[in-house]
Scaffold this active site. Structure first.
Site, PDB file in Angstrom:
ATOM      1  N   LYS A 144     -26.085  38.454  11.249  1.00 54.60           N
ATOM      2  CA  LYS A 144     -27.009  38.662  10.134  1.00 54.60           C
ATOM      3  C   LYS A 144     -27.033  37.445   9.219  1.00 54.60           C
ATOM      4  O   LYS A 144     -28.096  36.936   8.857  1.00 54.60           O
ATOM      5  CB  LYS A 144     -26.612  39.894   9.318  1.00 54.60           C
ATOM      6  CG  LYS A 144     -27.618  40.213   8.230  1.00 54.60           C
ATOM      7  CD  LYS A 144     -27.056  41.047   7.109  1.00 54.60           C
ATOM      8  CE  LYS A 144     -26.354  40.183   6.098  1.00 54.60           C
ATOM      9  NZ  LYS A 144     -25.952  40.889   4.886  1.00 54.60           N
ATOM     10  N   ASP A 173     -30.194  43.486   8.354  1.00 51.40           N
ATOM     11  CA  ASP A 173     -29.213  44.047   7.422  1.00 51.40           C
ATOM     12  C   ASP A 173     -29.343  45.568   7.438  1.00 51.40           C
ATOM     13  O   ASP A 173     -30.023  46.131   8.300  1.00 51.40           O
ATOM     14  CB  ASP A 173     -29.426  43.469   6.018  1.00 51.40           C
ATOM     15  CG  ASP A 173     -30.786  43.853   5.464  1.00 51.40           C
ATOM     16  OD1 ASP A 173     -31.547  44.559   6.155  1.00 51.40           O
ATOM     17  OD2 ASP A 173     -31.088  43.462   4.325  1.00 51.40           O
TER      18      ASP A 173
END
Ligand code: SF4
Length: 213
Positions: free
Chosen positions: A120, A138
């Site tokens: 991420k 996320d």
């Protein structure tokens, strides 16, 4: 596998009309990298405040690598696990100098060698720091993609892989910014505002609640 035909295009098109790209966290790769590490398990406004204070004093890898944890900690006290993160970002700055000539690398494999950097964070750096096609997944992107039903996945990594399959590459760069804003405003983790949602007609969860015609 979830039925997604045409839905990604609809989602991106409608959310693009709602949210301009002003105010997204585009910036210098070093600042994007460090701010994203600080953001883990921390609210956005706290991350922004801590990052601003940090970069006023330590705006380059060279400056941050020379800092002591005790000097950095008071600046980032607003973020969760600030002691751990203080040591971590100093270490990252040192590694940027030792291994990458003082620059943030612009490829996934190199970014993943840095402590505390997962897919991420690496995708955020590629996306917001280098404007490269990447989908930073996320909690908002993972939750909303599953709620709407364009993916059926258990982990953010699975969601990233699936989204890359069903969304054209030229649109990857928009996904995170659009869905994060949407997740904060409308499709919130608790109490999504389905009654005022522009995606209600394509959302599997809305139908699941018996709201369809
Ligand atoms: S209808 Fe509700 S659950 Fe579906 S995307 Fe909109 S806010 Fe989220």
């Amino acid at each position: 596998m979830a039925g997604h035909e045409g839905k990604p295009e609809i989602i991106i098109s409608r959310l693009s009309k709602l949210y301009s790209d002003e105010g997204w966290h585009k910036g210098m790769p070093f600042e994007v990298l460090i701010a994203t590490v600080l953001s883990h398990r921390t609210r956005d406004e706290m991350t922004a405040r801590a990052s601003e204070r940090l970069f006023e004093k330590y705006g380059t890898p060279e400056a941050l690598a020379r800092a002591l944890p005790g000097e950095v900690e008071p600046l980032i006290r607003d973020v969760g696990f600030y002691r751990v993160k203080s040591a971590r970002i100093i270490r990252i700055a040192g590694l940027l100098i030792e291994k990458f000539g003082g620059r943030v690398p612009d490829d996934m494999d190199s970014l993943l060698t840095l402590p505390g950097v997962g897919r991420k964070t690496a995708n955020c750096v590629l996306n917001y720091g280098f404007s490269k096609p990447a989908i930073a997944v996320d909690t908002h992107v993972h939750r909303i993609s599953n709620r709407i039903g364009i993916v059926e996945t258990r982990t953010p990594e699975e969601t990233e892989m699936r989204l890359m399959e069903i969304i054209p590459e030229h649109q990857w760069v928009s996904i995170n910014g659009l869905i994060v804003r949407f997740g904060q405003d409308v499709c919130r983790p608790v109490g999504p505002r389905c009654g005022e949602c522009v995606l209600a007609d394509v959302c599997g969860s809305y139908e699941d609640k018996g709201n369809s015609d």
